[in-house]
Design an enzyme around this catalytic site. Structure first.
Site, PDB file in Angstrom:
ATOM      1  CD  GLU A   1      -1.982  -2.150   1.451  1.00 26.43           C
ATOM      2  OE1 GLU A   1      -3.355  -3.306   1.146  1.00 26.43           O
ATOM      3  OE2 GLU A   1      -0.271  -2.628   1.788  1.00 26.43           O
TER       4      GLU A   1
ATOM      5  CG  HIS B   1     -11.300  -8.040   6.545  1.00 30.26           C
ATOM      6  ND1 HIS B   1     -10.408  -8.543   7.419  1.00 30.26           N
ATOM      7  CD2 HIS B   1     -10.875  -8.200   5.488  1.00 30.26           C
ATOM      8  CE1 HIS B   1      -9.492  -9.228   6.851  1.00 30.26           C
ATOM      9  NE2 HIS B   1      -9.575  -9.059   5.779  1.00 30.26           N
TER      10      HIS B   1
END
Length: 669
Positions: A409, A476
């Site tokens: 990322e 998540h």
């Protein structure tokens, strides 16, 4: 020549086919940063500059590299690469103003030393975190490759900085995408005072290149001709055959990490050995030996350099200290942009779309509108993303513009910034908002601050699938918008319905400033509405009053809008429900108006209660709307725990039931 030993000979130079003119140009270029350093060390002792990071002993690397590249090829230096800045002919008076924090410096006094860039000179300076530079270089090189420009980007790293994850990510992405980047590692043996053997277990960086699938070359970094000739040859080849190459330049830093730290930790013999390999003295002696440099020419060059330095210093010292201007400081946080809202036409066709479809629709239309928009993210290509938002995009727009990325990322966000520097737009998809923590530094220290620091826009939108309610557990399901709400320079949007989802995404992509675009996973396929088929935008910074009432004001966003609507319907409450939509900057006038109307306000957020966005807005209401209040300002959010996995635990974690109780309490107050 890898290391200095007691019996090591002075540097061995080989001019090959270089003309006398080039040899002398390299000499003058090499001498400039050394003479500036000599002057700066005097000024430091006199208290006329605050700090100095010395590149003494390493100048040949910068000078060889900057002279080997074309003037319009980007270089990303570190804090020991003064020669890059002088080699690119930056006005010395501006450099000296930069060192002193004057207005004429490249950052207007907002950052120090070499923490700046100049598009005019094709230089992008560092931030103190060091490693993120490599990913920006990747983005610049990617832009060149996409534009079919035969260019090379060169980026520096120290051996200490190579221990950072950004080093690995930067090299890995460049190798996978075959980007035309030269990674120069200045191997000077120390990260501040920590020797190489305490930084890494390998001996040379040339061992690392093959692991990434790239070539690796080791050179004597104190030999300006070897550096120049190596980079020159590499650059010529890479322009024709784009690929990354790792260059390890063996060198030594003859002064402290910065002057205050000194060099007592360096063994005396090692320092003496390397002093014999001084890049300036050795090259000067070589030129004299071969008859290219004589005393008259040497004196002439030194006199010329001394005059340039003194003239620049006179101008910089004559410049007044910065007079703070509040309006200017606030105005430079964001790149200038005046949004022209594009409403849908009255006769626009409409279709029922789920939130997920609206996001995909807006993204696709923005791709059609902006041919320089590049999408990057994990699995967004053939797979279409884990939520299928980019399904079919690769076939329509091609693999160059819809790019599957490695799991890195930080590098991908940094590459987005690099694309922006070259005039592209970038959209980076986080597979889940939770994973943005790996790229946190790039967002809050690079994207957010770069315009304020030196006027460079960061035209990057980061899409963030967020939120709980699907029993996905603590990694998540997080609501992490508050992580970024505190950071000046970012813009944050969070739609609650399909119309806003499409319009806000299009608006974010239009704006050249960095955006975090939050999209709730629980609303992807559960919320739908009839929205226009055509391209349109929604005003940034403008809240929406989704329901009007008189008893109470509920200020919220995202999933909170739907929880609030269900609650007021369940209890028969007449309420204003204000959907912020834009979290940064948020709509103060709309909040003030609804509070004034009802006199009672509660803030609802899915994020954990402590330190959330509601805390700031409630504090603002208490400070600026106190006279309009008929009850205490209330707020509700999720528990101050990680998001649990089991459905019953998650239900307890979320604020829905607590919000209903508190809402009734507020009504009865």
């Amino acid at each position: 020549m890898e290391t200095a030993t007691k019996n090591q000979s002075p540097l061995v130079f080989d001019r090959k086919n270089l003309s006398d003119k080039i040899l002398l140009e390299l000499y003058e270029s090499l001498l400039m940063p050394r003479r500036i350093e000599e002057k700066m060390l005097i000024l430091l002792r006199q208290g006329k500059i605050s700090k100095w990071f010395s590149g003494w002993g390493q100048e040949a690397i910068s000078i060889g590299a900057v002279n080997a590249l074309e003037a319009d090829e980007f270089i990303l230096p570190m804090h020991r690469n003064l020669g890059i800045f002088t080699g690119r002919k930056m006005p010395l008076e501006r450099l000296f103003s930069q060192f002193q924090g004057k207005l004429n410096g490249f950052t207007k006094g907002r950052d120090r030393s070499f923490h700046f860039g100049s598009i005019e000179h094709h230089v992008v300076g560092m931030i103190s975190h060091l490693g993120p530079q490599l990913a920006i270089a990747d983005g610049i090189a990617l832009a060149d490759k996409l534009s079919k420009e035969q260019k090379v980007t060169l980026v520096f790293s120290g051996d200490g900085a190579s221990s950072e994850g950004d080093f690995h990510e930067g090299l890995n992405v460049a190798a996978v995408w075959k980007l035309p980047v030269i990674f120069v590692v200045e191997h000077n043996g120390y990260g501040l005072s920590t020797p190489s053997e305490e930084q890494f277990a390998f001996k040379n960086f040339t061992d690392k290149g093959p692991g990434y699938g790239m070539e690796a070359i080791r050179i004597q970094g104190n030999n300006v001709l070897e550096v120049y000739q190596t980079i020159l040859k590499l650059a010529e080849d890479i322009r024709k055959n784009p690929r990354p190459v790792l260059v390890e330049a063996i060198t030594f830093r003859m002064r402290g990490h910065e002057e205050a730290s000194g060099t007592k930790y360096v063994p005396k013999q090692l320092m003496e050995n390397w002093s014999k390999l001084d890049p300036v003295e050795n090259y000067e002696n070589y030129l004299e030996e071969i008859g290219v440099l004589d005393e008259k020419t040497k004196e002439k060059i030194n006199k010329k350099i001394k005059k340039k330095i003194n003239d620049g210093l006179d101008i910089a010292f004559a410049e007044d200290a910065i007079s703070p201007n509040l309006e200017n400081e606030l105005a430079d946080v964001y790149a200038p942009f005046q949004q022209n809202v594009h409403p849908p036409s009255e006769n626009s066709s409409k279709a029922e779309k789920r939130l997920v479809d609206a996001i995909s629709d807006g993204l696709k239309q923005s791709m059609e509108k902006y041919q320089n928009l590049i999408l990057m993210g994990q699995d967004i290509g053939e797979y279409g993303g884990v939520f299928k938002i980019t399904d079919g995009f690769k076939k329509q727009f091609g693999a160059d513009r819809v790019r599957n990325t490695p799991l890195c990322e930080s590098a991908i966000i940094g590459a987005g910034l690099g694309l922006s520097i070259k005039g592209f737009k970038a959209m980076v998809e986080m597979q889940f908002a939770d994973f943005v923590s790996v790229g946190f530094n790039q967002i809050v220290n690079n994207l957010a601050k770069i315009h304020y620091r030196w006027g460079q826009q960061a035209d990057v939108v980061i899409r963030m699938p967020t939120g709980a309610g699907m029993a996905a557990g603590p990694f998540h399901s997080q609501s992490n918008e508050a992580w970024f709400f505190h950071t000046p320079g970012l813009k944050i949007v969070y739609p609650s319905n399909p119309y806003d989802a499409k319009g806000l995404l299009n608006a974010a992509i239009e704006d050249p400033n960095p955006y975090l675009y939050f999209e709730h996973k629980g609303m992807y396929r559960s919320i739908s509405a009839e929205i226009p088929d055509e391209y349109y935008t929604v005003e940034i910074g403008k809240a929406a009053l989704v329901k009007e009432g008189t008893q109470v004001s509920i200020v919220t966003y995202g999933m909170g809008v739907h929880w609030a609507q269900k609650a007021v319907e369940e209890f028969g409450i007449s309420a204003d429900i204000l959907d912020l939509r834009t979290l940064l900057p948020w709509d103060k006038e709309a909040v003030k108006k609804t509070v004034k109307k009802t006199g009672k306000v509660i803030f609802l957020q899915e994020d954990c209660l402590t330190g959330g966005i509601g805390a700031e807005i409630c504090a603002w209401i208490s400070e600026f709307c106190f006279q309009d209040l008929d009850a205490p300002v209330m707020r509700e959010g999720s528990l101050d725990t990680p998001v649990p996995f089991a459905p019953n635990l998650e239900k307890q974690f979320l604020p829905v039931d607590r919000f209903k109780r508190k809402l009734q309490e507020l009504i009865q107050f």
